[in-house]
Design a protein around this motif. Structure first.
Motif, PDB file in Angstrom:
ATOM      1  N   VAL A  79      41.437   4.966  42.135  1.00 58.17           N
ATOM      2  CA  VAL A  79      41.203   6.302  42.680  1.00 58.17           C
ATOM      3  C   VAL A  79      39.742   6.490  43.069  1.00 58.17           C
ATOM      4  CG1 VAL A  79      41.211   8.773  42.156  1.00 58.17           C
ATOM      5  CG2 VAL A  79      43.143   7.356  41.457  1.00 58.17           C
ATOM      6  N   VAL A  80      38.838   6.046  42.206  1.00 62.12           N
ATOM      7  CA  VAL A  80      37.408   6.192  42.483  1.00 62.12           C
ATOM      8  C   VAL A  80      37.020   5.407  43.735  1.00 62.12           C
ATOM      9  CG1 VAL A  80      35.082   5.678  41.651  1.00 62.12           C
ATOM     10  CG2 VAL A  80      36.778   6.681  40.097  1.00 62.12           C
ATOM     11  N   ASN A  81      37.402   4.148  43.799  1.00 62.77           N
ATOM     12  CA  ASN A  81      37.011   3.311  44.924  1.00 62.77           C
ATOM     13  C   ASN A  81      37.670   3.755  46.222  1.00 62.77           C
ATOM     14  OD1 ASN A  81      35.282   0.783  44.077  1.00 62.77           O
ATOM     15  ND2 ASN A  81      36.678   1.194  42.387  1.00 62.77           N
ATOM     16  N   PHE A  82      38.927   4.113  46.166  1.00 62.48           N
ATOM     17  CA  PHE A  82      39.636   4.623  47.338  1.00 62.48           C
ATOM     18  C   PHE A  82      38.958   5.876  47.874  1.00 62.48           C
ATOM     19  CE2 PHE A  82      42.867   7.809  48.640  1.00 62.48           C
ATOM     20  CZ  PHE A  82      43.307   7.213  49.817  1.00 62.48           C
ATOM     21  N   THR A  83      38.692   6.826  46.985  1.00 57.13           N
ATOM     22  CA  THR A  83      38.128   8.108  47.413  1.00 57.13           C
ATOM     23  C   THR A  83      36.730   7.941  47.997  1.00 57.13           C
ATOM     24  OG1 THR A  83      39.412   9.212  45.679  1.00 57.13           O
ATOM     25  CG2 THR A  83      37.594  10.452  46.669  1.00 57.13           C
ATOM     26  N   GLN A  84      35.898   7.174  47.330  1.00 57.01           N
ATOM     27  CA  GLN A  84      34.541   6.999  47.838  1.00 57.01           C
ATOM     28  C   GLN A  84      34.525   6.223  49.154  1.00 57.01           C
ATOM     29  OE1 GLN A  84      32.376   5.577  44.115  1.00 57.01           O
ATOM     30  NE2 GLN A  84      31.151   7.360  44.719  1.00 57.01           N
ATOM     31  N   GLY A  85      35.446   5.295  49.309  1.00 56.67           N
ATOM     32  CA  GLY A  85      35.522   4.565  50.573  1.00 56.67           C
ATOM     33  C   GLY A  85      35.914   5.472  51.729  1.00 56.67           C
TER      34      GLY A  85
ATOM     35  N   ALA B  45      30.510  20.779  46.983  1.00 56.34           N
ATOM     36  CA  ALA B  45      29.711  21.536  47.942  1.00 56.34           C
ATOM     37  C   ALA B  45      28.436  20.792  48.319  1.00 56.34           C
ATOM     38  CB  ALA B  45      29.367  22.907  47.366  1.00 56.34           C
ATOM     39  N   ARG B  46      27.938  19.972  47.419  1.00 54.42           N
ATOM     40  CA  ARG B  46      26.723  19.187  47.681  1.00 54.42           C
ATOM     41  C   ARG B  46      27.026  17.865  48.358  1.00 54.42           C
ATOM     42  NH1 ARG B  46      23.815  20.155  41.744  1.00 54.42           N
ATOM     43  NH2 ARG B  46      23.248  22.343  42.076  1.00 54.42           N
ATOM     44  N   GLY B  47      28.292  17.612  48.624  1.00 53.45           N
ATOM     45  CA  GLY B  47      28.664  16.391  49.317  1.00 53.45           C
ATOM     46  C   GLY B  47      28.719  15.155  48.454  1.00 53.45           C
ATOM     47  N   ARG B  48      28.853  15.320  47.141  1.00 51.71           N
ATOM     48  CA  ARG B  48      28.888  14.175  46.236  1.00 51.71           C
ATOM     49  C   ARG B  48      30.325  13.669  46.081  1.00 51.71           C
ATOM     50  NH1 ARG B  48      24.737  16.628  41.629  1.00 51.71           N
ATOM     51  NH2 ARG B  48      22.853  16.498  42.937  1.00 51.71           N
ATOM     52  N   SER B  49      30.518  12.395  46.393  1.00 50.10           N
ATOM     53  CA  SER B  49      31.870  11.844  46.373  1.00 50.10           C
ATOM     54  C   SER B  49      32.324  11.415  44.987  1.00 50.10           C
ATOM     55  CB  SER B  49      31.964  10.653  47.332  1.00 50.10           C
ATOM     56  OG  SER B  49      31.091   9.615  46.920  1.00 50.10           O
ATOM     57  N   LEU B  50      31.421  11.432  44.010  1.00 53.47           N
ATOM     58  CA  LEU B  50      31.769  11.118  42.625  1.00 53.47           C
ATOM     59  C   LEU B  50      31.217  12.204  41.726  1.00 53.47           C
ATOM     60  CD1 LEU B  50      32.909   9.067  40.531  1.00 53.47           C
ATOM     61  CD2 LEU B  50      30.588   8.128  40.393  1.00 53.47           C
ATOM     62  N   CYS B  51      32.077  12.759  40.875  1.00 47.20           N
ATOM     63  CA  CYS B  51      31.649  13.765  39.908  1.00 47.20           C
ATOM     64  C   CYS B  51      32.070  13.321  38.518  1.00 47.20           C
ATOM     65  CB  CYS B  51      32.273  15.127  40.228  1.00 47.20           C
ATOM     66  SG  CYS B  51      31.899  16.415  38.999  1.00 47.20           S
ATOM     67  N   VAL B  52      31.074  13.157  37.646  1.00 47.18           N
ATOM     68  CA  VAL B  52      31.320  12.868  36.229  1.00 47.18           C
ATOM     69  C   VAL B  52      30.766  14.056  35.451  1.00 47.18           C
ATOM     70  CG1 VAL B  52      30.920  11.298  34.308  1.00 47.18           C
ATOM     71  CG2 VAL B  52      31.085  10.388  36.644  1.00 47.18           C
ATOM     72  N   PRO B  53      31.612  15.003  35.043  1.00 43.96           N
ATOM     73  CA  PRO B  53      31.120  16.215  34.382  1.00 43.96           C
ATOM     74  C   PRO B  53      30.506  15.929  33.014  1.00 43.96           C
ATOM     75  CG  PRO B  53      33.335  16.535  35.242  1.00 43.96           C
ATOM     76  CD  PRO B  53      33.053  15.075  35.293  1.00 43.96           C
TER      77      PRO B  53
ATOM     78  N   ARG C  17      33.108   7.798  52.820  1.00 45.60           N
ATOM     79  CA  ARG C  17      32.157   7.168  53.745  1.00 45.60           C
ATOM     80  C   ARG C  17      32.719   7.111  55.159  1.00 45.60           C
ATOM     81  NH1 ARG C  17      31.069   4.004  49.089  1.00 45.60           N
ATOM     82  NH2 ARG C  17      32.642   2.464  49.677  1.00 45.60           N
ATOM     83  N   ASP C  18      34.000   6.779  55.271  1.00 44.10           N
ATOM     84  CA  ASP C  18      34.618   6.698  56.591  1.00 44.10           C
ATOM     85  C   ASP C  18      34.590   8.037  57.328  1.00 44.10           C
ATOM     86  OD1 ASP C  18      35.173   4.044  56.181  1.00 44.10           O
ATOM     87  OD2 ASP C  18      37.305   4.337  55.729  1.00 44.10           O
ATOM     88  N   LEU C  19      34.696   9.133  56.593  1.00 42.08           N
ATOM     89  CA  LEU C  19      34.770  10.463  57.197  1.00 42.08           C
ATOM     90  C   LEU C  19      33.440  11.204  57.171  1.00 42.08           C
ATOM     91  CD1 LEU C  19      38.271  11.731  55.981  1.00 42.08           C
ATOM     92  CD2 LEU C  19      37.632  10.771  58.194  1.00 42.08           C
ATOM     93  N   SER C  20      32.386  10.506  56.859  1.00 40.03           N
ATOM     94  CA  SER C  20      31.065  11.138  56.846  1.00 40.03           C
ATOM     95  C   SER C  20      30.762  11.767  58.199  1.00 40.03           C
ATOM     96  CB  SER C  20      29.994  10.094  56.515  1.00 40.03           C
ATOM     97  OG  SER C  20      28.703  10.658  56.556  1.00 40.03           O
ATOM     98  N   GLY C  21      30.320  13.030  58.183  1.00 40.39           N
ATOM     99  CA  GLY C  21      29.997  13.741  59.408  1.00 40.39           C
ATOM    100  C   GLY C  21      31.161  14.451  60.061  1.00 40.39           C
ATOM    101  N   SER C  22      32.359  14.308  59.489  1.00 37.35           N
ATOM    102  CA  SER C  22      33.554  14.917  60.083  1.00 37.35           C
ATOM    103  C   SER C  22      33.765  16.359  59.659  1.00 37.35           C
ATOM    104  CB  SER C  22      34.798  14.113  59.701  1.00 37.35           C
ATOM    105  OG  SER C  22      35.067  14.248  58.303  1.00 37.35           O
TER     106      SER C  22
END
Length: 257
Positions: A155-161, A216-224, A164-169
């Motif tokens: 899930v982590v690797n899929f989501t972060q990948g 909201a800050r555009g961070r693709s990984l959140c570890v609370p 990146r692909d949708l950056s700027g969209s």
């Protein structure tokens, strides 16, 4: 008014997302397996926050359940702007003690369902130039723990990948990786938690707030939580297996819907 679709929405982190997003004025689509719980949750949220709440009964361990959510996400006349993939579960016991079908169901819910629903949601979001997908993973993604940890790492690797692909969209994606989080599930499942130290527990509403803040800050990984950020940092430094005992406890969960 924008709409959020949440899987595993009737309890735990999913329910906390529903409350927080409804409080912010979003209409909701709640997805879970238990129709009675869905309807009760929907009525309460609609009354409390004055938003429209739709329910969709679906078991994401089945093709029919996943397809029902895909169809709703692709409905251009009722666009979904936020997707929270929260549904999930863990299998108790060591790997060879768990029935193969239970492991296959985990792959279905944690991998295939998230893949298919994310794919269903993203084209419309990209076309509109806005939207967000939060895929709930776990700190166990960074620790060795059989099928559970492996699916969460996916899930982590899929989501972060994809992020990146949708950056700027205008579309944002996040993998949310909480540690032990206080919900009613431990009591409902009859699971003892006395061996888990008090410092390890996170408040469910704070988990959601931190997730949305990082989104909201555009961070693709959140570890609370600072303590879990430290755990993840340590896990990345130590040889594989050194923190396996921690992750074995983290996987003793149950379906979050």
């Amino acid at each position: 008014m924008t709409t959020a679709l949440i899987t595993g929405a009737t309890a735990g982190i999913g329910a906390a997302f529903a409350r927080r997003l409804a409080r912010g004025g979003r209409d909701l689509v709640l997805v879970a397996r238990d129709t009675a719980r869905l309807e009760a949750a929907a009525a309460d949220l609609a009354k409390t926050y004055g938003v429209e709440v739709e329910t969709l009964t679906a078991d994401l361990a089945t093709d029919a359940g996943i397809a029902a959510v895909e169809d709703r996400l692709r409905d251009a006349e009722r666009p979904v702007d936020v997707l929270v993939n929260n549904a999930g579960f863990g299998n108790r016991g060591a790997f060879l003690d768990v029935p193969l079908q239970a492991e296959l169901d985990m792959l279905k819910v944690h991998v295939e369902a998230i893949l298919r629903t994310t794919v269903a949601a993203l084209p419309g979001m990209r076309e509109r130039g806005r939207g967000a997908v939060v895929n709930v993973a776990s700190v166990a993604a960074f620790l060795p723990r059989g099928t559970y940890g492996a699916t969460k790492a996916w899930v982590v690797n899929f989501t972060q990948g994809i992020a990146r692909d949708l950056s700027g969209s205008g579309v944002r994606l996040q993998a949310l990786c909480p540690g032990f989080t206080r919900t009613e599930f431990h009591e409902r499942a009859g699971m003892g938690t006395s061996d888990i130290p008090s410092w390890a527990w996170l408040d469910v509403d704070r988990v959601v707030e931190e997730s949305l803040r990082d989104l909201a800050r555009g961070r693709s990984l959140c570890v609370p939580g600072k303590r879990y950020k430290a755990v993840v940092a340590l896990a990345r430094l130590l040889p594989a297996g050194r923190l396996g005992g921690v992750s074995s406890k983290a996987a003793r969960t149950y379906r979050t819907d």
